[in-house]
Design a protein around this motif. Sequence first.
Motif, PDB file in Angstrom:
ATOM      1  N   TRP A   1      -5.082 -12.024  -5.597  1.00  0.00           N
ATOM      2  CA  TRP A   1      -4.951 -11.102  -4.866  1.00  0.00           C
ATOM      3  C   TRP A   1      -5.935 -10.612  -4.866  1.00  0.00           C
ATOM      4  O   TRP A   1      -7.187 -10.412  -5.911  1.00  0.00           O
ATOM      5  N   LEU A   2      -6.605  -9.165  -4.366  1.00  0.00           N
ATOM      6  CA  LEU A   2      -7.167  -8.203  -4.320  1.00  0.00           C
ATOM      7  C   LEU A   2      -6.641  -6.765  -5.166  1.00  0.00           C
ATOM      8  O   LEU A   2      -5.589  -6.477  -5.333  1.00  0.00           O
TER       9      LEU A   2
ATOM     10  N   THR B   1      -7.638  -2.872  -5.631  1.00  0.00           N
ATOM     11  CA  THR B   1      -8.982  -1.905  -5.170  1.00  0.00           C
ATOM     12  C   THR B   1      -8.802  -1.395  -6.389  1.00  0.00           C
ATOM     13  O   THR B   1      -8.131  -1.053  -6.858  1.00  0.00           O
TER      14      THR B   1
ATOM     15  N   LEU C   1      -9.422  -9.774   3.305  1.00  0.00           N
ATOM     16  CA  LEU C   1      -7.937 -10.067   2.995  1.00  0.00           C
ATOM     17  C   LEU C   1      -7.920 -11.443   3.382  1.00  0.00           C
ATOM     18  O   LEU C   1      -7.628 -12.291   2.850  1.00  0.00           O
TER      19      LEU C   1
ATOM     20  N   VAL D   1      -1.810  -7.079  -2.953  1.00  0.00           N
ATOM     21  CA  VAL D   1      -2.919  -6.138  -3.248  1.00  0.00           C
ATOM     22  C   VAL D   1      -2.948  -5.434  -4.177  1.00  0.00           C
ATOM     23  O   VAL D   1      -1.042  -5.026  -4.497  1.00  0.00           O
TER      24      VAL D   1
ATOM     25  N   HIS E   1      -3.146  -2.097  -5.396  1.00  0.00           N
ATOM     26  CA  HIS E   1      -3.721  -0.934  -5.114  1.00  0.00           C
ATOM     27  C   HIS E   1      -3.552  -0.033  -6.300  1.00  0.00           C
ATOM     28  O   HIS E   1      -3.167   0.841  -6.293  1.00  0.00           O
TER      29      HIS E   1
END
Length: 325
Positions: free
Chosen positions: A3-4, A6, A62, A70, A72
Amino acid sequence: MSWLVTGGAGYIGAHIVRALADAGLPPVVIDDLSSGHASFVPDGVPFVQGSILDRDLVERTLREHDVEGVIHVAGFKYAGVSVQRPLHTYSQNVEGTRIVLEAMDAAGVPRLVFSSSAAVYGTPDVELVTEDLPKRPASPYGESKLIGEWLLRDQAVATAGAQHPLRHTSLRYFNVVGSGDPSIYDTSPHNLFPLVFEALVEGRTPRIYGDDYGTPDGTNVRDYVHVADIAAAHVVAAQRLAAGEPVEPAYNLGSRNGLSVREIMDAMARVTGIDFTPEIAARRPGDPDRIVATGELAARDLDWANRYSVDEMVRSGWEARTAAR
């Protein structure tokens, strides 16, 4: 699969990164360090330094890290300053969110948890804020968060028949405080807790802006929620999206009861052991008497709860701040 996050080197994002790792969801961080700190990213977590406005960088991140969703968090989060810097606010928060969605679409990443804000409601004249309350943001920051929610909604409609349709939810939260890890503390120059902590560390007297509000003690009342609880809700939202379970478009992460600024000040003196009487300054324009949300939907779906007392919130934040000296 990962999982990104930001903005994962920031105060809230760094807590989410740790909560993801604890839940067995490998995190990846992208952050331009405009307000975050590289030291907040745990060892072993992939860290990409760069801006979410760099579409190629986001898409490459990604793809290279096999991201499945994501969270965010990145954005310009200063509501008051956004009035003086609306173009910067819209660039970071609206264009940034659009670019993240575009990169996700190109990379086939179909899940997004969006860190929104109670600022989408403006200054509601109700006892308790619920998700269906009319949205009347009172600052470019609040407007940018609402537009971000619209972008998610519209992209989900547009991709409904695609191979990777967007599934999303937005978490609207209020005043995030405390610390869940002694190596992470709030460094914002605008939030109440760090402002009080800095004053106490420097031997100055903390200040209350207005004591003539229509509240029991005359100071305004807000939702104060512990950052570890906020992080946990983001992880549960990610897990529900990954599992294909239903989610609401948005959830309020509220306390239902709220705390007054004077109650916070009393807890600050009690926990730190520094006896002080706050200075009283003039009201700040546009500050409403009370903004408190229920959090009932989030409790139902995201295991949301306020697990910390006001003293525990203050103590965890103070210990993290003093450890950073």
